[in-house]
Enzyme design. Sequence first.
Site, PDB file in Angstrom:
ATOM      1  N   ARG A   1     -31.382 -10.958   0.522  1.00 26.96           N
ATOM      2  CA  ARG A   1     -30.417 -10.112  -0.187  1.00 26.96           C
ATOM      3  C   ARG A   1     -30.652 -10.155  -1.690  1.00 26.96           C
ATOM      4  NH1 ARG A   1     -24.770 -11.980   1.766  1.00 26.96           N
ATOM      5  NH2 ARG A   1     -24.075 -10.364   0.325  1.00 26.96           N
TER       6      ARG A   1
ATOM      7  N   VAL B   1     -21.049  -9.417  -4.622  1.00 33.21           N
ATOM      8  CA  VAL B   1     -21.673 -10.571  -5.281  1.00 33.21           C
ATOM      9  C   VAL B   1     -22.991 -10.144  -5.951  1.00 33.21           C
ATOM     10  CG1 VAL B   1     -20.637 -12.240  -3.688  1.00 33.21           C
ATOM     11  CG2 VAL B   1     -22.857 -11.228  -3.108  1.00 33.21           C
TER      12      VAL B   1
ATOM     13  N   HIS C   1     -15.537 -13.165  -4.725  1.00 30.93           N
ATOM     14  CA  HIS C   1     -16.394 -13.912  -3.803  1.00 30.93           C
ATOM     15  C   HIS C   1     -17.648 -14.480  -4.456  1.00 30.93           C
ATOM     16  CE1 HIS C   1     -14.403 -11.281  -0.496  1.00 30.93           C
ATOM     17  NE2 HIS C   1     -13.663 -12.309  -0.829  1.00 30.93           N
TER      18      HIS C   1
ATOM     19  N   GLY D   1     -14.897   1.880  -1.491  1.00 25.15           N
ATOM     20  CA  GLY D   1     -16.028   1.333  -0.760  1.00 25.15           C
ATOM     21  C   GLY D   1     -15.801  -0.005  -0.097  1.00 25.15           C
ATOM     22  N   THR D   2     -14.601  -0.185   0.468  1.00 28.60           N
ATOM     23  CA  THR D   2     -14.385  -1.417   1.227  1.00 28.60           C
ATOM     24  C   THR D   2     -13.751  -1.096   2.574  1.00 28.60           C
ATOM     25  OG1 THR D   2     -13.365  -3.612   1.274  1.00 28.60           O
ATOM     26  CG2 THR D   2     -12.128  -1.877   0.124  1.00 28.60           C
TER      27      THR D   2
HETATM   28  C1  BV8 Z   1      -9.961 -17.664   3.335  1.00 28.47           C
HETATM   29  C2  BV8 Z   1     -19.188 -13.272   0.122  1.00 28.47           C
HETATM   30  C3  BV8 Z   1      -8.794 -19.587   3.930  1.00 28.47           C
HETATM   31  C4  BV8 Z   1     -20.388 -13.859   0.742  1.00 28.47           C
HETATM   32  C5  BV8 Z   1     -17.643 -12.553   1.849  1.00 28.47           C
HETATM   33  C6  BV8 Z   1      -6.903 -13.171  10.032  1.00 28.47           C
HETATM   34  C7  BV8 Z   1      -6.112 -12.583   9.053  1.00 28.47           C
HETATM   35  C8  BV8 Z   1      -6.352 -12.803   7.705  1.00 28.47           C
HETATM   36  C9  BV8 Z   1      -7.430 -13.616   7.307  1.00 28.47           C
HETATM   37  C10 BV8 Z   1      -8.221 -14.158   8.299  1.00 28.47           C
HETATM   38  C11 BV8 Z   1      -7.970 -13.967   9.640  1.00 28.47           C
HETATM   39  N1  BV8 Z   1      -8.906 -14.644  10.345  1.00 28.47           N
HETATM   40  C12 BV8 Z   1      -9.751 -15.267   9.477  1.00 28.47           C
HETATM   41  C13 BV8 Z   1      -9.325 -15.007   8.252  1.00 28.47           C
HETATM   42  C14 BV8 Z   1      -9.913 -15.472   7.031  1.00 28.47           C
HETATM   43  C15 BV8 Z   1     -11.135 -14.677   6.628  1.00 28.47           C
HETATM   44  C16 BV8 Z   1     -11.069 -13.211   6.982  1.00 28.47           C
HETATM   45  O1  BV8 Z   1     -10.451 -12.424   6.275  1.00 28.47           O
HETATM   46  N2  BV8 Z   1     -11.736 -12.861   8.097  1.00 28.47           N
HETATM   47  C17 BV8 Z   1     -11.754 -11.472   8.512  1.00 28.47           C
HETATM   48  C18 BV8 Z   1     -13.105 -11.172   9.155  1.00 28.47           C
HETATM   49  C19 BV8 Z   1     -10.579 -11.250   9.472  1.00 28.47           C
HETATM   50  N3  BV8 Z   1     -11.177 -14.798   5.196  1.00 28.47           N
HETATM   51  C20 BV8 Z   1     -11.754 -15.878   4.666  1.00 28.47           C
HETATM   52  O2  BV8 Z   1     -12.292 -16.760   5.294  1.00 28.47           O
HETATM   53  C21 BV8 Z   1     -11.630 -15.988   3.152  1.00 28.47           C
HETATM   54  N4  BV8 Z   1     -11.135 -17.276   2.853  1.00 28.47           N
HETATM   55  O3  BV8 Z   1      -9.176 -16.967   3.917  1.00 28.47           O
HETATM   56  O4  BV8 Z   1      -9.775 -18.975   3.124  1.00 28.47           O
HETATM   57  C22 BV8 Z   1      -8.350 -20.702   3.137  1.00 28.47           C
HETATM   58  C23 BV8 Z   1      -7.121 -20.612   2.473  1.00 28.47           C
HETATM   59  C24 BV8 Z   1      -6.716 -21.682   1.756  1.00 28.47           C
HETATM   60  C25 BV8 Z   1      -7.534 -22.808   1.646  1.00 28.47           C
HETATM   61  C26 BV8 Z   1      -8.767 -22.878   2.298  1.00 28.47           C
HETATM   62  C27 BV8 Z   1      -9.188 -21.809   3.027  1.00 28.47           C
HETATM   63  C28 BV8 Z   1     -12.996 -15.837   2.499  1.00 28.47           C
HETATM   64  C29 BV8 Z   1     -13.548 -14.471   2.781  1.00 28.47           C
HETATM   65  C30 BV8 Z   1     -14.774 -14.236   1.905  1.00 28.47           C
HETATM   66  C31 BV8 Z   1     -15.992 -14.100   2.782  1.00 28.47           C
HETATM   67  N5  BV8 Z   1     -17.124 -13.754   1.938  1.00 28.47           N
HETATM   68  N6  BV8 Z   1     -18.635 -12.254   1.001  1.00 28.47           N
HETATM   69  C32 BV8 Z   1     -21.525 -12.875   0.816  1.00 28.47           C
HETATM   70  O5  BV8 Z   1     -21.426 -11.754   0.291  1.00 28.47           O
HETATM   71  O6  BV8 Z   1     -22.524 -13.273   1.410  1.00 28.47           O
HETATM   72  S1  BV8 Z   1     -17.006 -11.314   2.769  1.00 28.47           S
HETATM   73  C33 BV8 Z   1     -17.890  -9.848   2.636  1.00 28.47           C
HETATM   74  O7  BV8 Z   1     -17.391  -8.928   3.592  1.00 28.47           O
HETATM   75  C34 BV8 Z   1     -17.673  -9.104   1.350  1.00 28.47           C
HETATM   76  O8  BV8 Z   1     -17.628  -9.920   0.231  1.00 28.47           O
HETATM   77  C35 BV8 Z   1     -16.397  -8.355   1.544  1.00 28.47           C
HETATM   78  O9  BV8 Z   1     -15.296  -9.078   1.078  1.00 28.47           O
HETATM   79  C36 BV8 Z   1     -16.251  -8.332   3.029  1.00 28.47           C
HETATM   80  C37 BV8 Z   1     -16.002  -6.941   3.526  1.00 28.47           C
HETATM   81  O10 BV8 Z   1     -17.073  -6.200   3.182  1.00 28.47           O
HETATM   82  P1  BV8 Z   1     -16.904  -4.811   2.367  1.00 28.47           P
HETATM   83  O11 BV8 Z   1     -17.165  -5.101   0.949  1.00 28.47           O
HETATM   84  O12 BV8 Z   1     -15.623  -4.129   2.689  1.00 28.47           O
HETATM   85  O13 BV8 Z   1     -18.112  -4.072   2.999  1.00 28.47           O
HETATM   86  P2  BV8 Z   1     -18.167  -3.404   4.443  1.00 28.47           P
HETATM   87  O14 BV8 Z   1     -19.599  -3.228   4.807  1.00 28.47           O
HETATM   88  O15 BV8 Z   1     -17.265  -4.136   5.382  1.00 28.47           O
HETATM   89  O16 BV8 Z   1     -17.522  -1.969   4.184  1.00 28.47           O
HETATM   90  C38 BV8 Z   1     -18.215  -1.069   3.344  1.00 28.47           C
HETATM   91  C39 BV8 Z   1     -17.305   0.135   3.224  1.00 28.47           C
HETATM   92  O17 BV8 Z   1     -17.902   1.043   2.303  1.00 28.47           O
HETATM   93  C40 BV8 Z   1     -17.137   0.873   4.533  1.00 28.47           C
HETATM   94  O18 BV8 Z   1     -15.765   1.141   4.727  1.00 28.47           O
HETATM   95  C41 BV8 Z   1     -17.926   2.172   4.320  1.00 28.47           C
HETATM   96  O19 BV8 Z   1     -17.309   3.271   4.964  1.00 28.47           O
HETATM   97  C42 BV8 Z   1     -17.849   2.340   2.841  1.00 28.47           C
HETATM   98  N7  BV8 Z   1     -18.973   3.061   2.226  1.00 28.47           N
HETATM   99  C43 BV8 Z   1     -20.269   3.123   2.649  1.00 28.47           C
HETATM  100  N8  BV8 Z   1     -20.985   3.865   1.768  1.00 28.47           N
HETATM  101  C44 BV8 Z   1     -20.113   4.266   0.783  1.00 28.47           C
HETATM  102  C45 BV8 Z   1     -18.843   3.746   1.077  1.00 28.47           C
HETATM  103  N9  BV8 Z   1     -17.771   3.973   0.287  1.00 28.47           N
HETATM  104  C46 BV8 Z   1     -17.949   4.725  -0.818  1.00 28.47           C
HETATM  105  N10 BV8 Z   1     -19.148   5.244  -1.175  1.00 28.47           N
HETATM  106  C47 BV8 Z   1     -20.252   5.050  -0.391  1.00 28.47           C
HETATM  107  N11 BV8 Z   1     -21.434   5.568  -0.741  1.00 28.47           N
END
Ligand code: BV8
Length: 269
Positions: A70, A103, A134, A206-207
Amino acid sequence: MRDDLRRAGRLLEKASSVLVLTGAGVSAESGVPIFRGSEGLWRKHRPEDLATPGAFRRDPRLVWEWYQWRRDRVGTAEPNAAHHALARLVLGREGVTLVTQNVDGLHEEALRRAAAAEEAPVRRVADTLPLLLHGSIFRLRCTRCDHGETRIEPVDTSSEASLPRCPPCGALLRPDVVWFGESLPADVVERAFAAARAAEIALVVGTSAGVHPAASLPGVTLGAGGAVVEVNPEETPVSAHATVRIGENAGEVLPALVEAALSGAESHD
Ligand code: BV8
Ligand code: ZN
């Protein structure tokens, strides 16, 4: 100008405080792969395989290989029209807080270029750098002590022995990003939620709005009486709550949207 763009521009122009939340989609037109969707990063690998502390403990070489792949992709990426438009928005008026889940450093690069090009930007770049929920793929931190560093040059992932080690203490270095199950930097979260509470408009670009706590930010703005504008070609959990939804690519619509949002900028002085 199209009605949705005009309405969204008007909302942004009238808002004295704006939160901008971006995800991988804002970098898609720079060629940086998004996480979900058909060509998403996670398709080949599952999040729990790679972006977790357990994965790194089990197989640091595999995790580093994925991150170096990446870093290579991002290293050759250029900010696109969406990054440049958001930089103009943030630099061009008061009251805009940019928060990103990305990131890849492309918002920072666009801000640096915009500030260099602007004769007299309304705001200093230092006050407008995005809140990085992040972390950064070009930052490394130690798995044992508090050593951290920016490292752009490629990491050698050919063997476990060749992985980067901490200069002061010798422990393995890891990407300085937030993995699943890890908490986000407290000060960044604090500032992001404060900005969401204060925002009259949350511009969500874009999220897929599925990862928390980042995905909770638009709801905080709504809960505080604000409104949401979403720019995303696909529907997300935010879409149903958006006052205006622009179902297009960010790079195509943000320049015109920001133009409209800044048209009355002087009225905020
Ligand atoms: C935490 C960094 C706990 C690393 C990333 C249930 C409910 C709530 C929370 C949870 C749950 N079960 C588990 C959890 C916790 C978990 C979570 O949320 N899981 C999800 C899967 C349910 N969260 C965590 O673990 C977080 N920490 O909760 O800690 C805690 C609390 C206290 C004390 C200790 C611990 C940490 C989460 C961070 C993970 N790290 N990234 C790396 O990059 O390698 S996540 C990664 O995916 C991204 O950073 C981003 O945040 C995430 C989502 O990705 P998006 O950016 O949205 O990208 P995606 O591909 O998904 O979507 C792209 C979008 O763009 C699409 O919609 C598409 O249509 C659109 N698009 C495409 N092209 C275009 C466009 N839009 C506009 N223009 C275009 N051209
Ligand atoms: Zn160390």
